[in-house]
Enzyme design. Structure first.
Site, PDB file in Angstrom:
ATOM      1  N   LYS A   7       0.822  -1.225   0.000  1.00 41.88           N
ATOM      2  CA  LYS A   7       0.000   0.000   0.000  1.00 41.88           C
ATOM      3  C   LYS A   7       0.852   1.269   0.000  1.00 41.88           C
ATOM      4  O   LYS A   7       0.605   2.192  -0.754  1.00 41.88           O
ATOM      5  CB  LYS A   7      -0.913   0.045   1.240  1.00 41.88           C
ATOM      6  CG  LYS A   7      -1.962  -1.017   1.300  1.00 41.88           C
ATOM      7  CD  LYS A   7      -2.908  -0.811   2.473  1.00 41.88           C
ATOM      8  CE  LYS A   7      -2.249  -0.873   3.833  1.00 41.88           C
ATOM      9  NZ  LYS A   7      -1.648  -2.176   4.160  1.00 41.88           N
TER      10      LYS A   7
ATOM     11  N   ARG B 221      14.045  -9.054  11.481  1.00 39.32           N
ATOM     12  CA  ARG B 221      13.306  -8.529  12.639  1.00 39.32           C
ATOM     13  C   ARG B 221      12.329  -9.581  13.147  1.00 39.32           C
ATOM     14  O   ARG B 221      11.788 -10.360  12.365  1.00 39.32           O
ATOM     15  CB  ARG B 221      12.507  -7.279  12.240  1.00 39.32           C
ATOM     16  CG  ARG B 221      13.367  -6.068  11.965  1.00 39.32           C
ATOM     17  CD  ARG B 221      12.464  -4.823  11.900  1.00 39.32           C
ATOM     18  NE  ARG B 221      13.242  -3.655  11.511  1.00 39.32           N
ATOM     19  CZ  ARG B 221      12.958  -2.876  10.473  1.00 39.32           C
ATOM     20  NH1 ARG B 221      11.913  -3.132   9.716  1.00 39.32           N
ATOM     21  NH2 ARG B 221      13.704  -1.824  10.195  1.00 39.32           N
TER      22      ARG B 221
ATOM     23  N   ARG C 138      -9.567   2.161  10.279  1.00 36.08           N
ATOM     24  CA  ARG C 138      -9.244   0.775  10.637  1.00 36.08           C
ATOM     25  C   ARG C 138     -10.445   0.060  11.236  1.00 36.08           C
ATOM     26  O   ARG C 138     -10.423  -1.165  11.388  1.00 36.08           O
ATOM     27  CB  ARG C 138      -8.097   0.731  11.665  1.00 36.08           C
ATOM     28  CG  ARG C 138      -6.726   0.968  11.065  1.00 36.08           C
ATOM     29  CD  ARG C 138      -5.660   0.823  12.125  1.00 36.08           C
ATOM     30  NE  ARG C 138      -4.372   1.303  11.651  1.00 36.08           N
ATOM     31  CZ  ARG C 138      -3.468   0.557  11.037  1.00 36.08           C
ATOM     32  NH1 ARG C 138      -3.715  -0.719  10.800  1.00 36.08           N
ATOM     33  NH2 ARG C 138      -2.320   1.071  10.648  1.00 36.08           N
TER      34      ARG C 138
ATOM     35  N   ARG D 262      -0.112 -11.191  12.751  1.00 41.10           N
ATOM     36  CA  ARG D 262      -0.494  -9.871  12.241  1.00 41.10           C
ATOM     37  C   ARG D 262      -1.628  -9.984  11.225  1.00 41.10           C
ATOM     38  O   ARG D 262      -2.538  -9.154  11.195  1.00 41.10           O
ATOM     39  CB  ARG D 262       0.712  -9.186  11.574  1.00 41.10           C
ATOM     40  CG  ARG D 262       1.676  -8.560  12.561  1.00 41.10           C
ATOM     41  CD  ARG D 262       3.023  -8.258  11.909  1.00 41.10           C
ATOM     42  NE  ARG D 262       2.964  -7.190  10.942  1.00 41.10           N
ATOM     43  CZ  ARG D 262       3.936  -6.935  10.062  1.00 41.10           C
ATOM     44  NH1 ARG D 262       5.023  -7.674  10.037  1.00 41.10           N
ATOM     45  NH2 ARG D 262       3.831  -5.934   9.213  1.00 41.10           N
TER      46      ARG D 262
ATOM     47  N   ARG E  89      12.395 -10.203   4.287  1.00 39.77           N
ATOM     48  CA  ARG E  89      13.019  -8.907   4.546  1.00 39.77           C
ATOM     49  C   ARG E  89      14.223  -9.081   5.482  1.00 39.77           C
ATOM     50  O   ARG E  89      14.156  -9.793   6.471  1.00 39.77           O
ATOM     51  CB  ARG E  89      11.972  -7.986   5.197  1.00 39.77           C
ATOM     52  CG  ARG E  89      12.165  -6.545   4.873  1.00 39.77           C
ATOM     53  CD  ARG E  89      10.944  -5.688   5.033  1.00 39.77           C
ATOM     54  NE  ARG E  89      10.045  -5.976   6.144  1.00 39.77           N
ATOM     55  CZ  ARG E  89       8.958  -5.255   6.395  1.00 39.77           C
ATOM     56  NH1 ARG E  89       8.641  -4.240   5.613  1.00 39.77           N
ATOM     57  NH2 ARG E  89       8.155  -5.544   7.391  1.00 39.77           N
TER      58      ARG E  89
END
Length: 208
Positions: free
Chosen positions: A13, A155, A88, A166, A122
């Site tokens: 996004k 991370r 949200r 998540r 990542r």
């Protein structure tokens, strides 16, 4: 063009918004940036948010809504905006209706396994914050930062278990929003699996 961007973490996004704001000459407004900006400028709302975050609490709807309302009143948002990270919840969506009308709500759709592949790949250089991706943007030497030679880290929130968690949180909170905007005839689904430029083109074509 007054737009809201919805989509799971990893759908791109922010990347698409950064490109779309130039296409439409409208600001990209992310709630995270709004919080940081108000805290930095030490506005009354910023002081509130700083205290809430320092206590480890979630920023309540009324504070977020007040910040968004304030931002949408700025001159640069008079021709439109891209809202990213707001609303949200249904309560926030109802509040947004009283602040501004919308042209479309763009829902970036990406398969769960694709999201996990994107986010879990990542890698970050701890000292500089430079990010890589083992598939899409690998370092010259595997596991090593191009500039400093330091080992790259993953991370904790980019580990698969955290990503799945998540996504569950996202689905529980945002699924009602998707239905809410679909019922209003505002929702446009965009396949987010292609490259950012291709996704942008699909979106611009769909919004014509």
């Amino acid at each position: 063009m007054k737009l809201v961007f919805l989509g799971p973490p990893g759908a791109g996004k922010g990347t698409i918004a950064a490109k779309a704001k130039d296409v439409y000459s409208i600001p990209h407004i992310s709630t995270g940036d709004l919080f940081r900006d108000n805290i930095k400028r030490e506005t009354e709302l910023g002081k509130k948010v700083k205290a809430i975050l320092a206590a480890g609490d979630l920023v309540p709807d009324e504070v977020t809504i007040a910040m968004v309302k304030d931002r949408l009143a700025s001159d640069d948002a008079s021709n439109g905006f891209i809202l990213d990270g707001f609303p949200r919840t249904i309560a926030q969506a109802d509040a947004l209706e009283t602040i501004s009308s919308l042209d479309k709500v763009v829902n970036f759709v990406l398969d769960k396994e694709d999201i996990i592949r994107r986010l879990s790949g990542r890698r970050v250089c701890k000292s500089t914050g430079r990010t890589y991706h083992i598939l899409y943007n690998p370092p010259k030497v595997e596991g090593i930062d191009d500039e400093t030679g330091e080992p790259l880290i993953q991370r904790d929130d980019d580990k698969e278990e955290a990503i799945r968690n998540r996504l569950e949180v996202y689905e529980a909170s945002t699924a009602p929003l998707i239905s809410y905007y679909r019922e209003k005839g505002l929702l446009v689904d965009i396949d987010a699996s292609a490259s950012p430029d291709e996704v942008l083109k699909s979106m611009v074509d769909a919004l014509r």
